[in-house]
Design a protein around this motif. Structure first.
Motif, mmCIF file in Angstrom:
data_model
loop_
_atom_site.group_PDB
_atom_site.id
_atom_site.type_symbol
_atom_site.label_atom_id
_atom_site.label_comp_id
_atom_site.label_asym_id
_atom_site.label_seq_id
_atom_site.Cartn_x
_atom_site.Cartn_y
_atom_site.Cartn_z
ATOM 1 N N PRO A 101 13.685 4.129 13.560
ATOM 2 C CA PRO A 101 12.393 3.591 14.002
ATOM 3 C C PRO A 101 11.279 3.988 13.036
ATOM 4 N N THR A 102 10.483 3.025 12.683
ATOM 5 C CA THR A 102 9.359 3.249 11.781
ATOM 6 C C THR A 102 8.173 2.474 12.322
ATOM 7 N N PHE A 103 7.005 3.027 12.159
ATOM 8 C CA PHE A 103 5.800 2.375 12.651
ATOM 9 C C PHE A 103 4.895 2.058 11.470
ATOM 10 N N PHE A 104 4.319 0.870 11.483
ATOM 11 C CA PHE A 104 3.360 0.477 10.458
ATOM 12 C C PHE A 104 2.052 0.116 11.140
ATOM 13 N N GLY A 105 0.944 0.458 10.521
ATOM 14 C CA GLY A 105 -0.366 0.155 11.074
ATOM 15 C C GLY A 105 -0.713 -1.314 10.940
ATOM 16 N N PRO A 106 -1.739 -1.738 11.674
ATOM 17 C CA PRO A 106 -2.162 -3.144 11.589
ATOM 18 C C PRO A 106 -2.596 -3.504 10.169
ATOM 19 N N ASP A 107 -2.218 -4.679 9.732
ATOM 20 C CA ASP A 107 -2.579 -5.217 8.416
ATOM 21 C C ASP A 107 -2.073 -4.368 7.257
ATOM 22 N N GLU A 108 -1.091 -3.526 7.502
ATOM 23 C CA GLU A 108 -0.546 -2.681 6.441
ATOM 24 C C GLU A 108 0.512 -3.460 5.662
ATOM 25 N N ALA A 109 0.449 -3.390 4.355
ATOM 26 C CA ALA A 109 1.463 -4.031 3.518
ATOM 27 C C ALA A 109 2.747 -3.209 3.609
ATOM 28 N N ILE A 110 3.856 -3.893 3.820
ATOM 29 C CA ILE A 110 5.145 -3.215 3.941
ATOM 30 C C ILE A 110 5.947 -3.512 2.681
ATOM 31 N N MET A 111 6.214 -2.474 1.913
ATOM 32 C CA MET A 111 6.978 -2.641 0.675
ATOM 33 C C MET A 111 8.189 -1.716 0.738
ATOM 34 N N LEU A 112 9.332 -2.295 1.061
ATOM 35 C CA LEU A 112 10.572 -1.531 1.137
ATOM 36 C C LEU A 112 11.607 -2.188 0.232
ATOM 37 N N ARG A 113 12.319 -1.386 -0.477
ATOM 38 C CA ARG A 113 13.383 -1.890 -1.321
ATOM 39 C C ARG A 113 14.716 -1.477 -0.689
ATOM 40 N N LYS A 114 15.709 -2.316 -0.847
ATOM 41 C CA LYS A 114 17.052 -2.024 -0.328
ATOM 42 C C LYS A 114 16.999 -1.684 1.164
ATOM 43 N N ALA A 115 16.308 -2.494 1.932
ATOM 44 C CA ALA A 115 16.175 -2.236 3.357
ATOM 45 C C ALA A 115 16.297 -3.538 4.133
#
Length: 120
Positions: A101-115
């Motif tokens: 489980p991971t939480f991201f804030g509003p309007d946050e850019a999500i940059m994940l590699r190999k996910a």
């Protein structure tokens, strides 16, 4: 035990917030960013609690029991992952064990590699 854990969690959260406030002050962060960071801290409490539960399972329960927990607690989530519908049960359970489980804030850019993201 639950009451003590809740108190410990509350104390830890307050300490983290105090440290965050000190850090934001010392770095002179703008008010809007400070508000977003505080909101994030409040909103991600559930994700942090889930992560602690996952760590407890991984560190104390056998692999077989972990798969049973995954089977019983994530069955609805697995139905939503179309590309895993034909997987054998063992593969599905291994997949679920890899979820974090991971939480991201509003309007946050999500940059994940190999996910792989499963947004719920």
């Amino acid at each position: 035990v639950s009451l003590i854990h809740t108190m410990d969690t509350s104390v830890e959260f307050k300490q983290n917030m105090d440290q965050m406030n000190e850090m934001m002050e010392s770095r002179g962060l703008p008010t809007e960013l400070r508000v977003r960071m505080r909101r994030y801290m409040h909103e991600c409490v559930v994700a942090k609690h889930q992560t602690a539960q996952e760590n407890l399972l991984r560190n104390t329960i056998s692999q077989g029991l972990q798969r049973e927990v995954a089977r019983n607690s994530q069955r609805d989530l697995l139905k939503l992952i179309y590309w895993a519908k034909e997987f054998p049960d063992e593969a599905k359970m291994e997949l679920v064990k890899r979820f974090h489980p991971t939480f991201f804030g509003p309007d946050e850019a999500i940059m994940l590699r190999k996910a792989v993201l499963v947004i719920q």
